[in-house]
Write an enzyme that holds these catalytic residues in place. Structure first.
Site, mmCIF file in Angstrom:
data_model
loop_
_atom_site.group_PDB
_atom_site.id
_atom_site.type_symbol
_atom_site.label_atom_id
_atom_site.label_comp_id
_atom_site.label_asym_id
_atom_site.label_seq_id
_atom_site.Cartn_x
_atom_site.Cartn_y
_atom_site.Cartn_z
ATOM 1 N NE ARG A 1 -4.141 -1.674 0.052
ATOM 2 C CZ ARG A 1 -4.183 -2.702 -0.765
ATOM 3 N NH1 ARG A 1 -3.160 -2.928 -1.575
ATOM 4 N NH2 ARG A 1 -5.220 -3.505 -0.803
ATOM 5 C CG HIS B 1 -2.046 -0.908 -7.987
ATOM 6 N ND1 HIS B 1 -2.706 -0.080 -7.103
ATOM 7 C CD2 HIS B 1 -2.155 -2.174 -7.474
ATOM 8 C CE1 HIS B 1 -3.201 -0.812 -6.104
ATOM 9 N NE2 HIS B 1 -2.882 -2.078 -6.314
#
Length: 310
Positions: free
Chosen positions: A225, A273
């Site tokens: 994250r 990502h």
């Protein structure tokens, strides 16, 4: 009786999930009505993405559970209108994808591959890397993804330390926990892999004080994250040489703005990502299995602990 299941995610997700989810629900022996639009009072399960239009769960008076399509639940876990069980996605496809991505970048650092890719200048650089058994790798976070990554790295022979907030055991892994354990885990981390959830307790886990604990010239891999890292402090550590390189797949703002200094930094690799993605086929099986368990009186799998935030 027919089970009413609402698919609440972006329209493009429905395109990829409709067929595999329908097939998985049928294979689970369920009689169901799966749609993207229902009168809220008729819905029993929601297959959910936190960026969907469903943000107020109050009208869903028959709701039994919300089944998140993502591994991360930070954008929904604090929703006060959600009072039924929330499950997170623990999916074989997602896990395998993460293992492959992290293993690849760990080996890239371990073998010094960048120097050979970028050093095609006629210089015969015969730098022989140590064996994996002599390379210390630390994984922060020993949930489903962290445990799987740790085991893969152990299988390759790496000296692996794992850290979690509470005590855990993984075969072949030096498992540490708590604040003192975090310090010890960072002190040996030649390669550090971040796989912690995004919570108030984990925000800025990597900051000036903790980066300074790591061995000089260490490398960082973050597929977890974005908020786990204080970006300003990491850039300072990269500029000083305390950290040799960082491969970052997740960020506080996504897509990463073009003006962000990470893009141009010579010691940063940005990936968009892609470390792992929920695979519709295997994720649909996960969702169908959980609904089938609920309907037959068995406990749901992967229920989120609201107090912990994951």
């Amino acid at each position: 009786m027919t089970i009413n299941i609402l698919f609440a995610a972006k329209a493009e997700r429905w395109t990829t999930y409709q067929a595999p989810l329908t097939e998985a629900l049928k294979a689970a022996g369920l009689e169901f009505d799966l749609r993207t639009d229902f009168p809220p009072a008729e819905v029993e399960y929601i297959v959910y993405a936190p960026n969907s239009d469903v943000q107020d769960f109050t009208p869903y008076t028959r709701l039994k559970a919300v089944l998140n399509l993502w591994a991360g639940v930070e954008d929904v876990v604090g929703n006060a209108t959600l009072t039924v069980p929330l499950t997170r996605m623990v999916d074989h496809g997602l896990t395998q994808g993460m293992v492959e991505w992290v293993t690849g970048h760990t080996l890239r650092y371990h073998l010094g591959i960048d120097a050979h890719i970028n050093g095609q200048d006629g210089v015969w650089r015969k730098d022989i890397p140590p064996l994996a058994q002599d390379r210390k790798v630390t994984v922060l976070g020993l949930g489903a993804l962290g445990a799987a990554v740790s085991q893969a790295l152990v299988g390759l022979g790496f000296d692996v330390t794992g850290w979690s907030r509470s005590a855990k055991t993984e075969e072949g892994v030096n498992c540490l926990h708590g604040p003192a354990g975090l310090t010890a885990a960072l002190e040996t981390a030649e390669i550090l892999i971040l796989l912690l959830p995004d919570t108030q307790a984990t925000e800025n886990t990597l900051r000036a004080e903790t980066l300074e604990i790591m061995p000089k010239g260490a490398c960082i891999i973050n597929p977890g994250r974005g908020p786990l890292i204080n970006d300003h402090d990491l850039l300072e550590a990269l500029n000083s040489g305390q950290i040799a390189h960082a491969t970052l797949d997740v960020f506080r703002v996504e897509p990463l703005p073009i003006e962000d200094p990470y893009w141009a930094h010579p010691n940063v690799t940005v990936t968009p990502h892609i470390a792992s993605e929920t695979r519709p086929t295997t994720a649909s099986q996960n969702v169908a299995d959980n609904i089938q368990r609920s309907e037959t009186g068995q406990p749901l799998l992967h229920v989120v602990d609201r107090a912990l935030g994951y």
